[in-house]
Write a protein that holds these residues in place. Structure first.
Motif, PDB file in Angstrom:
ATOM      1  N   PRO A   8      25.750  44.014  40.804  1.00 48.23           N
ATOM      2  CA  PRO A   8      26.596  45.075  41.347  1.00 48.23           C
ATOM      3  C   PRO A   8      27.415  45.758  40.257  1.00 48.23           C
ATOM      4  CG  PRO A   8      26.717  43.096  42.691  1.00 48.23           C
ATOM      5  CD  PRO A   8      25.949  42.735  41.443  1.00 48.23           C
ATOM      6  N   LEU A  11      30.882  44.597  39.452  1.00 50.23           N
ATOM      7  CA  LEU A  11      30.998  43.423  38.598  1.00 50.23           C
ATOM      8  C   LEU A  11      30.860  43.810  37.132  1.00 50.23           C
ATOM      9  CD1 LEU A  11      31.378  40.403  38.600  1.00 50.23           C
ATOM     10  CD2 LEU A  11      28.913  40.154  38.837  1.00 50.23           C
ATOM     11  N   SER A 185      31.098  40.201  43.384  1.00 55.58           N
ATOM     12  CA  SER A 185      31.246  41.605  43.758  1.00 55.58           C
ATOM     13  C   SER A 185      31.965  41.757  45.098  1.00 55.58           C
ATOM     14  CB  SER A 185      29.870  42.269  43.819  1.00 55.58           C
ATOM     15  OG  SER A 185      30.003  43.617  44.169  1.00 55.58           O
ATOM     16  N   GLN A 189      35.510  43.719  45.618  1.00 57.80           N
ATOM     17  CA  GLN A 189      35.621  44.869  46.521  1.00 57.80           C
ATOM     18  C   GLN A 189      36.728  44.693  47.544  1.00 57.80           C
ATOM     19  OE1 GLN A 189      31.670  45.447  48.087  1.00 57.80           O
ATOM     20  NE2 GLN A 189      30.946  46.425  46.229  1.00 57.80           N
TER      21      GLN A 189
END
Length: 196
Positions: A8, A11, A185, A189
């Motif tokens: 991701p 990351l 990730s 988020q």
């Protein structure tokens, strides 16, 4: 041939800016930032290995997994006492507002890292497919194409299965790594402020 492991972008971005965020951090906030930075470096070191861009090395996978194990789970949770948000911390108030979910993700990260360490000896999925093809005359009995949840026994009704490291015993190492990266990730988020 290089494989594509999706890491991701959140990351990857975290890894690049983690050092800048440490300016002015002290005490427990610095300690948790250092732990997050160590985990980010471990993910960054594994990414080319898991993509097949460099030669696979099970010992490097185990070593990186040990870094993740050391800083995840209860160790990570203990570094987020109430009242330690705000600058220079990147932790959002959601950490404390959704403490149960944050704790669950932290513990899942540790379980996935432990699973990655166990799976290190299994090599990459591409290698597993080639071995299966050679042994089974072209049959593909691996977990390719399954989501981590499918491979771990999630049912069609969406019931959650308790994640254990042992579930990774027969999985390719890159499947376990993908679970680690996705967990990092997801946590970023929900619980980490975006860098400017």
């Amino acid at each position: 041939m290089a494989k594509k492991i999706l890491i991701p972008s959140v990351l990857i971005a975290f890894i690049g800016v983690a050092a800048m965020a440490h300016n002015g951090a002290t005490g427990i906030v610095k300690e948790r930032m250092d732990g997050m930075s160590a985990m980010g470096k471990a993910v960054k070191a594994l990414t080319p290995i898991m993509r097949g861009a460099v030669e696979y090395d099970a010992d490097k996978v185990r070593s990186a997994a040990d870094v993740m194990i050391k800083h995840a789970g209860e160790q990570m949770i203990s570094l987020f006492p109430e009242g330690t948000g705000g600058m220079p911390s990147s932790a959002l108030p959601a950490v404390w507002d959704n403490w149960e979910e944050f704790s669950k993700i932290s513990n899942e990260l540790k379980a996935y890292a432990e699973g990655m360490k166990i799976a290190a000896g299994n090599g990459l999925a591409e290698d597993a497919v080639e071995q299966d093809d050679a042994m089974m005359g072209g049959s593909n009995d691996t977990m390719m194409g399954e989501t981590t949840e499918d491979a771990m026994g999630g049912d069609a009704m969406g019931a959650e299965t308790m994640i254990t490291a042992e579930m990774f015993a027969t999985m390719p190492a890159d499947t376990a790594f993908a679970s680690v990266a996705q967990t990092c990730s997801a946590c970023h988020q929900k619980f980490r402020a975006k860098e400017n």
